[in-house]
Design a protein around this motif. Structure first.
Motif, PDB file in Angstrom:
ATOM      1  N   GLU A  85       0.845  -0.984  -0.069  1.00  0.00           N
ATOM      2  CA  GLU A  85      -0.040   0.036   0.035  1.00  0.00           C
ATOM      3  C   GLU A  85       0.726   1.423  -0.178  1.00  0.00           C
ATOM      4  OE1 GLU A  85      -2.809  -0.682   3.422  1.00  0.00           O
ATOM      5  OE2 GLU A  85      -3.469  -2.535   2.291  1.00  0.00           O
ATOM      6  N   ASP A  86       0.649   2.234   0.741  1.00  0.00           N
ATOM      7  CA  ASP A  86       1.361   3.483   0.930  1.00  0.00           C
ATOM      8  C   ASP A  86       2.625   3.363   1.309  1.00  0.00           C
ATOM      9  OD1 ASP A  86      -0.608   4.967  -0.082  1.00  0.00           O
ATOM     10  OD2 ASP A  86      -1.341   5.865   1.705  1.00  0.00           O
ATOM     11  N   ALA A  87       3.123   2.058   1.910  1.00  0.00           N
ATOM     12  CA  ALA A  87       4.463   1.945   2.236  1.00  0.00           C
ATOM     13  C   ALA A  87       5.386   1.900   0.998  1.00  0.00           C
ATOM     14  CB  ALA A  87       4.628   0.852   3.088  1.00  0.00           C
ATOM     15  N   CYS A  88       4.778   1.711  -0.044  1.00  0.00           N
ATOM     16  CA  CYS A  88       5.546   1.549  -1.394  1.00  0.00           C
ATOM     17  C   CYS A  88       6.448   2.772  -1.683  1.00  0.00           C
ATOM     18  CB  CYS A  88       4.685   1.412  -2.541  1.00  0.00           C
ATOM     19  SG  CYS A  88       3.809  -0.140  -2.590  1.00  0.00           S
ATOM     20  N   TYR A  89       6.014   3.958  -1.459  1.00  0.00           N
ATOM     21  CA  TYR A  89       6.746   5.148  -1.381  1.00  0.00           C
ATOM     22  C   TYR A  89       8.147   5.027  -0.722  1.00  0.00           C
ATOM     23  CZ  TYR A  89       2.752   7.190  -3.329  1.00  0.00           C
ATOM     24  OH  TYR A  89       1.254   7.455  -4.119  1.00  0.00           O
ATOM     25  N   ALA A  90       8.367   4.104   0.143  1.00  0.00           N
ATOM     26  CA  ALA A  90       9.551   3.897   0.979  1.00  0.00           C
ATOM     27  C   ALA A  90      10.715   3.174  -0.019  1.00  0.00           C
ATOM     28  CB  ALA A  90       9.498   3.282   2.227  1.00  0.00           C
ATOM     29  N   ALA A  91      10.134   2.727  -0.963  1.00  0.00           N
ATOM     30  CA  ALA A  91      10.884   1.926  -1.894  1.00  0.00           C
ATOM     31  C   ALA A  91      11.621   2.755  -3.072  1.00  0.00           C
ATOM     32  CB  ALA A  91       9.983   1.042  -2.635  1.00  0.00           C
ATOM     33  N   LEU A  92      11.141   4.041  -3.032  1.00  0.00           N
ATOM     34  CA  LEU A  92      12.096   5.015  -3.929  1.00  0.00           C
ATOM     35  C   LEU A  92      13.221   5.360  -3.287  1.00  0.00           C
ATOM     36  CD1 LEU A  92       8.760   7.324  -4.686  1.00  0.00           C
ATOM     37  CD2 LEU A  92       9.623   5.717  -6.031  1.00  0.00           C
ATOM     38  N   PRO A  93      14.253   5.663  -4.394  1.00  0.00           N
ATOM     39  CA  PRO A  93      15.595   6.098  -3.884  1.00  0.00           C
ATOM     40  C   PRO A  93      15.632   7.198  -2.910  1.00  0.00           C
ATOM     41  CG  PRO A  93      15.566   5.557  -6.267  1.00  0.00           C
ATOM     42  CD  PRO A  93      14.196   5.612  -5.636  1.00  0.00           C
ATOM     43  N   ALA A  94      14.858   8.214  -3.217  1.00  0.00           N
ATOM     44  CA  ALA A  94      14.611   9.451  -2.290  1.00  0.00           C
ATOM     45  C   ALA A  94      14.586   8.979  -0.684  1.00  0.00           C
ATOM     46  CB  ALA A  94      13.757  10.341  -2.903  1.00  0.00           C
ATOM     47  N   ALA A  95      13.739   7.776  -0.567  1.00  0.00           N
ATOM     48  CA  ALA A  95      13.478   7.489   0.902  1.00  0.00           C
ATOM     49  C   ALA A  95      14.170   6.406   1.116  1.00  0.00           C
ATOM     50  CB  ALA A  95      12.028   7.043   0.694  1.00  0.00           C
ATOM     51  N   SER A  96      15.417   6.279   0.786  1.00  0.00           N
ATOM     52  CA  SER A  96      16.194   4.985   1.233  1.00  0.00           C
ATOM     53  C   SER A  96      16.732   5.236   2.707  1.00  0.00           C
ATOM     54  CB  SER A  96      17.546   4.995   0.268  1.00  0.00           C
ATOM     55  OG  SER A  96      18.412   6.116   0.472  1.00  0.00           O
ATOM     56  N   GLY A  97      16.640   6.401   3.400  1.00  0.00           N
ATOM     57  CA  GLY A  97      16.855   6.639   4.619  1.00  0.00           C
ATOM     58  C   GLY A  97      16.243   5.959   5.458  1.00  0.00           C
ATOM     59  N   VAL A  98      14.869   5.634   5.230  1.00  0.00           N
ATOM     60  CA  VAL A  98      14.072   5.263   6.357  1.00  0.00           C
ATOM     61  C   VAL A  98      13.778   3.548   6.090  1.00  0.00           C
ATOM     62  CG1 VAL A  98      12.363   7.186   6.053  1.00  0.00           C
ATOM     63  CG2 VAL A  98      11.847   5.188   4.545  1.00  0.00           C
TER      64      VAL A  98
END
Length: 96
Positions: free
Chosen positions: A33-46
């Motif tokens: 679901e919305d956790a997919c946004y954490a798979a983007l390179p810009a969110a790699s820190g999380v």
């Protein structure tokens, strides 16, 4: 060995922190679901705390227009891959 299912966006920092504290050495994280946004390179820190043991559900990526934009450190799985993950882990824990 647990499979952690996470559906919260990377802005939900408290959930990611709590998950990181509960995440074991043999655990796997599946972003849905919305956790997919954490798979983007810009969110790699999380997702650094999960040591490269992170997958993301392809169907959720596609529905959000994120297909093809995933960090190379994250494995994309379809529904059959999701099922395979549930079969190879002793327990599943959902983080909502």
């Amino acid at each position: 060995m647990q499979l952690h299912l996470l559906n919260r966006s990377p802005q939900s920092t408290a959930v990611y922190r709590d998950l990181g504290e509960a995440f074991g050495a043999d655990d796997q994280l599946l972003l849905i679901e919305d956790a997919c946004y954490a798979a983007l390179p810009a969110a790699s820190g999380v997702i650094e705390a999960f040591g490269g043991r992170v997958s993301v559900l392809e169907e959720d990526l596609v529905s959000r227009g994120l297909a093809g934009r995933v960090s190379p450190a994250i494995t994309v799985v379809d529904m059959k891959g999701f099922l395979a993950l549930t079969e190879t882990h002793e327990r599943c824990v959902s983080w909502f």
